[in-house]
Write an enzyme that holds these catalytic residues in place. Sequence first.
Site, PDB file in Angstrom:
ATOM      1  N   ARG A  99      39.634  18.739 -14.476  1.00 18.93           N
ATOM      2  CA  ARG A  99      39.245  19.570 -13.179  1.00 18.93           C
ATOM      3  C   ARG A  99      38.611  18.509 -12.292  1.00 18.93           C
ATOM      4  O   ARG A  99      37.618  17.708 -12.594  1.00 18.93           O
ATOM      5  CB  ARG A  99      38.337  20.548 -13.662  1.00 18.93           C
ATOM      6  CG  ARG A  99      37.700  21.479 -12.837  1.00 18.93           C
ATOM      7  CD  ARG A  99      37.193  22.662 -13.012  1.00 18.93           C
ATOM      8  NE  ARG A  99      35.664  22.236 -13.752  1.00 18.93           N
ATOM      9  CZ  ARG A  99      34.813  23.215 -14.202  1.00 18.93           C
ATOM     10  NH1 ARG A  99      35.033  24.530 -14.031  1.00 18.93           N
ATOM     11  NH2 ARG A  99      33.565  22.990 -14.477  1.00 18.93           N
ATOM     12  N   ASP A 120      32.803  18.248 -24.129  1.00 22.20           N
ATOM     13  CA  ASP A 120      31.358  17.388 -24.440  1.00 22.20           C
ATOM     14  C   ASP A 120      30.669  17.623 -25.875  1.00 22.20           C
ATOM     15  O   ASP A 120      30.390  16.811 -26.510  1.00 22.20           O
ATOM     16  CB  ASP A 120      30.493  17.492 -23.149  1.00 22.20           C
ATOM     17  CG  ASP A 120      30.931  16.968 -22.255  1.00 22.20           C
ATOM     18  OD1 ASP A 120      31.882  16.067 -22.023  1.00 22.20           O
ATOM     19  OD2 ASP A 120      30.274  16.975 -21.118  1.00 22.20           O
ATOM     20  N   THR A 138      36.861  19.983  -5.868  1.00 20.92           N
ATOM     21  CA  THR A 138      37.635  21.187  -5.589  1.00 20.92           C
ATOM     22  C   THR A 138      37.595  22.135  -6.551  1.00 20.92           C
ATOM     23  O   THR A 138      37.905  23.336  -6.497  1.00 20.92           O
ATOM     24  CB  THR A 138      38.837  20.947  -5.147  1.00 20.92           C
ATOM     25  OG1 THR A 138      39.904  20.282  -6.222  1.00 20.92           O
ATOM     26  CG2 THR A 138      39.050  19.589  -4.010  1.00 20.92           C
ATOM     27  N   ASP A 166      29.421  22.509 -22.063  1.00 24.31           N
ATOM     28  CA  ASP A 166      30.776  22.184 -21.928  1.00 24.31           C
ATOM     29  C   ASP A 166      31.386  22.073 -23.047  1.00 24.31           C
ATOM     30  O   ASP A 166      30.823  21.345 -24.152  1.00 24.31           O
ATOM     31  CB  ASP A 166      30.799  20.831 -21.122  1.00 24.31           C
ATOM     32  CG  ASP A 166      32.303  19.934 -20.834  1.00 24.31           C
ATOM     33  OD1 ASP A 166      32.925  19.781 -21.897  1.00 24.31           O
ATOM     34  OD2 ASP A 166      32.638  20.164 -19.758  1.00 24.31           O
TER      35      ASP A 166
END
Length: 209
Positions: free
Chosen positions: A104, A203, A108, A200
């Site tokens: 990602r 992570d 944006t 996340d």
Amino acid sequence: MPGATVIDHPLVQHKMTHMRMKDTSTQGFRRLLREISLLLCYEVTRDLKLVDTSIETPVSEMNAPVLAGKKLVFASILRAGNGLLEGMLELIPSARVAHIGLYRDPETLEAIEYYFKAPADMNERRIIVVDPMLATANSAIAAVERLKQRGANNMCFVCLLAAPEGVQRFNEAHPDVPIYTAAVDEKLNEKGYIVPGLGDAGDRMYGTK
């Protein structure tokens, strides 16, 4: 919510709660993810077709059911999708595997592809696309579009956690691909993270920042 099937089995919900806790260790997070993936896989495959085959038990012959058609494909959106993939392969070890590498863009939030590898006969198989999070849905939309380009026409998307915005966007882009999730949370924040979420997933699974 409309557009997503929430798998509300008590074991799934219990394990999800422990995954959400910020103090859950990397080892514990991976274990819980693998355990939940087995439960999710059980639910999303309950409509697989069966065909009778003749077998011989220690006592007598009989007709018994086996899965019909070609083997499933699990399509993992890298890297976090591999956490769900590993558990599902324990349940269906004969399944084929596709990998879609996407990241990602931090500015944006768009999905950028860096890797794709999938079986050749995708049009003849059922595909279960896996990624722990459906947040903005950019990665999921791009992955499913890429699989369709390869010929896939029988897919579902499986995640741990979804945001309402992601569910809506995914349904608009791919109304023919049903969503299965363990929970639909409140919203996305300004950084595109699910709130309250679990952080996340990649992570937390791999111990990175």
